[in-house]
Design an enzyme around this catalytic site. Structure first.
Site, PDB file in Angstrom:
ATOM      1  CB  CYS A   2      -0.676  -0.156   1.496  1.00 27.56           C
ATOM      2  SG  CYS A   2      -1.908  -1.483   1.543  1.00 27.56           S
ATOM      3  CG  LEU A  51      -1.925  -4.276  -3.714  1.00 25.34           C
ATOM      4  CD1 LEU A  51      -2.501  -3.861  -5.773  1.00 25.34           C
ATOM      5  CD2 LEU A  51      -0.081  -3.969  -4.690  1.00 25.34           C
ATOM      6  CG  ASN A  75       3.900   0.595   2.323  1.00 26.27           C
ATOM      7  OD1 ASN A  75       2.813  -0.533   1.435  1.00 26.27           O
ATOM      8  ND2 ASN A  75       4.591   1.209   1.816  1.00 26.27           N
ATOM      9  CG  ASP A 100      -0.711  -8.144   7.509  1.00 24.92           C
ATOM     10  OD1 ASP A 100      -2.195  -7.518   6.945  1.00 24.92           O
ATOM     11  OD2 ASP A 100       0.357  -8.174   7.024  1.00 24.92           O
ATOM     12  CB  ILE A 291      13.538  -9.351 -18.050  1.00 28.48           C
ATOM     13  CG1 ILE A 291      11.541  -8.925 -17.698  1.00 28.48           C
ATOM     14  CG2 ILE A 291      14.241  -8.210 -19.105  1.00 28.48           C
ATOM     15  CD1 ILE A 291      11.093  -8.099 -18.962  1.00 28.48           C
ATOM     16  CB  SER A 363      13.015 -10.303  -6.075  1.00 28.79           C
ATOM     17  OG  SER A 363      13.142 -10.144  -4.605  1.00 28.79           O
TER      18      SER A 363
END
Length: 629
Positions: A2, A51, A75, A100, A291, A363
Site C-alpha cells: 500500500c 493494494l 504498508n 495482519d 526478462i 524475488s
C-alpha cells in the site's frame, strides 16, 4: 502492499484538513489502486491507498482498534500475523478482521514499541494512540518499505511512502541539497541518511520515531541491528541444513496471499533457489516471469528457461530491446530522487510482465549482501589478507604510486584492470571498499564540479559516512564490515529502492524471502570460509542448493540485470549525452564544469572510453532536477 501518508501538528489542537491528506494519497495512488481512506482528529491526519492482498474485503484502512483508542495506516506484510493473533487472543485481545493490520494495533496495545521485535515481515506504518496522543512511525529491519518525512514552516510534520506524497502538500517548500548531489555522484543514488531535498528525512531501516503534540520531536530509535560479531559452530553439512531450514521457512511464509502469486526468475542462483523452494512447497505450478535482452552477451533467459523447465513452472518471458531507452523519463518519475542504477529498467519491465499474471511476486534479492555473493566482497576478503601482511606505512606509498601510474583500462581483460585494486590497497580496508563500491571516484567528482559547487560541498565527502559505518560495525573482519555496510547502506539505498518503486509503479507487491531477518542473522554468524571459499562467494548457499539446482546455474559468473546503456549513449541517446552540460536544470545549477562534461560525453560517443555509467548518472540527475523544477 500500500501507500501511506499523513500530517502531524505539533500544536495538538490544530485541525488537519482532510483534503490535504487526500492530495498526498492521490500522488501515490499507484501503490494502492484497490481502496482509499482518510481519518483526521485534532492535530493528526492519516491517509491510505490499498493494494488488497490478504483479507481482501475485511481490512480497510485507516483502521481503528476494537477499543477505538488507536488508528493505523500500514504498508507491507506481517508474515507471522496468525501466530501473533493467537498469542494476543490468549491475552484477551479482540479482533474484527482476518488480516495482519489489526494484529499490529493489538500488538502495540499490549507490548508498546517492543511489538516491533515480534513482527516478521516488511513494513512502514504510522500508528496514532489516542490515549497517549502519540504518533509512532516505524520501518522494518532491512528497509524494504520506505518512509519519508519533512517539517513544514508552521512546525507540522508530513510523511508518506514516497517523496511525491510530500511534494503534493501545498505548503511544502523545498530546495535541492547540494550534499545530496555529492552523495548521488558517488553512489548512483541518494542514500538513506540524506534526501535530494533539504529538510526531508528518511526513517532509517530498523528504526522507529515517536511524535508527541506540544513536545520536541524525538530522534529515531534503532530497534534492530545485525551483528557479525559471533561465529556459528558446526561443519558445512550441519550449517547447510540450518541454512536450508531458514530458507524454506522464509519462502513458505511469503507464499500466503489471497491473490495470484508468482516469482521473478532471472536464472541466477538466488531467484532459482526461491523458485525451487516454492515448487517444493506448492501443489500447483509456480508462476514465473523473466526478462531478456536482444543483445546476446547480456541475455540470461536460457538459464531461466532451464529452471522453469526443471520445476515445471508456468513461465512467461519478454525481451527488452535497445529502444527501451524511451522509458528514461518514466523512470525518473518513479523515483523522484535521481537514481542511476540502470537495472531499474529491466526490473520495471519484469514487474510489468509479472503484473499481467499475478499480484504478488517473490524475488531473490538479499542473498548477495547476507552471504557474500558480490565479486567486490571476494576482492575485499583477499585485499584484507594483503593488508594484514604489509604495514600501512609501506602499502600507502607503494600501492598509491602504482595506482596513480597504472592506466585505467575498463576495456581490458579483468587481470589487467589493476588500477582500482592498487588504489584500494593503498588505503584502509574501509576506504578501499568504499572506493570499490563508488560509481565515481573522489578525484573524478572533483574534476566535474565547478568552483562554486566545491565551495558549497566544503569538507564533506560522500565516502565518509560509509567508512564510519564500516569502522563502527559489530564485526570481526574486513569481510564482515563490508557485508554489514552492504546490508545497511547499499541494500536500502539502491536495491530495495529499485524494487519498491518499480513494483509499486505497476501495483505489484514484491516480497524478498532471502531478507527474512532470521536468515540474515544466520548468514552473519557463518565462518568466513563458508561465505567465501577460493574465488567463490556465497559458498554455503551454492553448496546447499546443489540438491536442487544444476552446476552451471550455481557456479557460472554472476551477471545481474545489465542494460546496453553504453550502446544507447553512442546511438539513440547520443544527443542527450552531448546536451547534458548546456541544457535543462543541470546546466542552470552552475554546479558542474561544462567543458569537463562535454569532454566525457565526446570521448564516450567516439568510443575512446566507456563513460556510460557516469553519463547515465548525469542524465538521470538532469531529468530528476527538471521534474523538481
Amino acid at each position: 502492499m500500500c501507500g501511506i501518508a499523513g500530517i502531524f501538528h505539533t500544536e495538538g489542537q490544530k485541525p488537519v484538513d482532510p483534503d490535504r491528506v487526500r492530495l498526498m494519497c492521490d500522488a501515490i495512488a499507484h501503490r494502492g489502486p484497490d481502496g482509499e481512506g482518510v481519518w483526521t482528529a485534532p492535530g493528526v491526519g492519516l491517509g491510505h491507498r490499498r493494494l488488497s492482498i490478504i483479507d481482501l474485503a475485511g481490512s480497510p484502512q485507516p483502521m481503528a482498534s476494537v477499543e477505538q483508542d488507536a488508528i493505523i495506516v500500514f504498508n507491507g506484510e506481517i508474515y507471522n500475523f496468525m501466530d501473533l493473533r493467537a498469542e494476543l487472543q490468549a491475552l484477551g485481545a479482540k479482533f474484527r478482521t482476518d488480516g495482519d493490520t489489526e494484529v499490529i494495533l493489538q500488538a502495540w496495545r499490549h507490548w508498546g514499541t517492543d511489538c516491533l521485535k515480534r513482527l516478521h515481515g516488511m513494513f512502514a506504518f504510522a500508528l496514532y494512540d489516542l490515549r497517549q496522543r502519540t504518533l509512532l512511525l516505524a520501518r522494518d529491519r532491512l528497509g524494504v518499505k520506505p518512509l519519508f518525512s519533512a517539517r513544514l514552516t508552521d512546525g507540522s510534520i508530513i510523511f508518506g511512502s514516497e517523496l511525491k506524497a510530500l511534494l503534493a502538500h501545498p505548503a511544502f517548500r523545498y530546495e535541492i541539497d547540494p550534499l545530496a548531489i555529492e552523495d548521488y555522484l558517488a553512489w548512483g543514488y541518494v542514500p538513506d541518511h540524506r534526501s535530494i531535498l533539504k529538510g526531508v528525512e528518511k526513517l532509517p531501516a530498523g528504526h522507529y520515531q515517536l511524535l508527541r503534540h506540544d513536545a520536541p520531536a524525538l530522534a529515531p530509535v534503532q530497534w534492530w541491528d545485525v551483528s557479525f560479531a559471533d561465529r556459528a559452530k558446526g561443519n558445512a553439512d550441519d550449517l547447510g541444513a540450518h541454512l536450508l531450514h531458514h530458507m524454506r521457512e522464509a519462502v513458505t511464509s511469503r507464499m500466503l496471499a489471497d491473490v495470484p502469486l508468482g516469482a521473478f526468475l532471472s536464472g541466477g542462483v538466488d531467484s532459482s533457489s526461491v523458485v525451487a523452494l516454492m515448487a517444493e512447497a506448492s501443489t500447483s505450478p509456480v508462476k514465473t516471469c523473466s526478462i531478456g535482452f536482444d543483445v546476446a552477451a547480456l541475455d540470461e533467459t536460457a538459464y531461466a528457461d532451464k529452471i522453469a523447465a526443471q520445476f515445471r513452472t508456468q513461465h512467461w518471458k519478454r525481451t527488452v530491446s535497445p529502444d527501451d531507452f524511451s522509458l528514461v523519463d518514466r523512470l525518473a518519475g518513479m523515483f523522484d530522487e535521481p537514481f542511476a542504477d540502470a537495472s531499474a529498467l529491466p526490473t520495471f519491465r519484469v514487474c510489468e510482465l509479472a503484473r499481467e499474471h499475478v499480484t504478488v511476486a517473490l524475488s531473490g534479492d538479499g542473498a548477495d549482501e547476507a552471504f557474500a555473493g558480490y565479486r567486490r566482497q571476494t576482492f575485499q576478503h583477499r585485499e584484507e589478507q594483503v593488508r594484514r601482511l604489509l604495514p600501512s606505512a609501506l602499502r600507502g606509498p607503494v600501492f598509491g604510486t602504482l595506482g596513480k601510474l597504472w592506466p585505467k583500462a575498463d576495456w581490458a581483460p579483468r587481470p589487467l584492470r589493476a588500477k582500482s585494486t592498487l588504489l584500494s590497497l593503498a588505503t584502509s580496508g574501509e576506504e578501499g571498499y568504499a572506493r570499490s563500491l563508488a560509481v565515481t571516484s573522489p578525484e573524478l567528482r572533483a574534476r566535474l564540479y565547478s568552483p562554486d559547487f566545491r565551495r558549497l560541498r566544503g569538507d564533506y565527502r560522500a565516502e565518509q559516512p560509509f567508512v564510519d559505518l564500516m569502522r563502527n560495525a559489530p564485526a570481526r573482519s574486513g569481510l564482515d564490515r563490508a557485508q554489514y555496510a552492504d546490508l545497511k547502506f547499499y541494500l536500502p539505498g539502491d536495491i530495495l529502492t529499485k524494487v519498491d518503486r518499480t513494483s509499486m509503479a505497476v501495483s505489484l507487491e514484491a516480497r524478498e524471502p532471502l531478507l527474512d531477518h532470521r536468515l540474515i542473522e544466520f548468514g552473519a554468524s557463518l565462518p568466513e570460509n563458508l561465505r567465501v571459499r577460493g574465488n567463490t562467494g556465497k559458498w554455503l548457499v551454492k553448496n546447499t542448493m546443489r540438491r536442487y539446482l544444476p552446476e552451471d546455474v550455481l557456479f557460472r559468473p554472476k551477471m545481474g540485470f545489465v542494460t546496453p546503456i553504453a550502446q544507447w549513449l553512442r546511438g539513440p541517446l547520443a544527443d542527450e549525452a552531448r546536451g547534458l552540460a548546456s541544457s535543462g536544470a543541470l546546466a542552470r545549477t552552475g554546479w558542474f564544469d561544462a567543458a569537463q562534461i562535454d569532454a566525457v560525453a565526446e570521448a564516450h560517443i567516439a568510443g575512446r572510453m566507456d563513460h556510460s555509467r557516469l553519463i547515465w548518472q548525469l542524465l538521470m540527475l538532469r531529468k530528476s532536477l527538471d521534474r523538481l523544477g
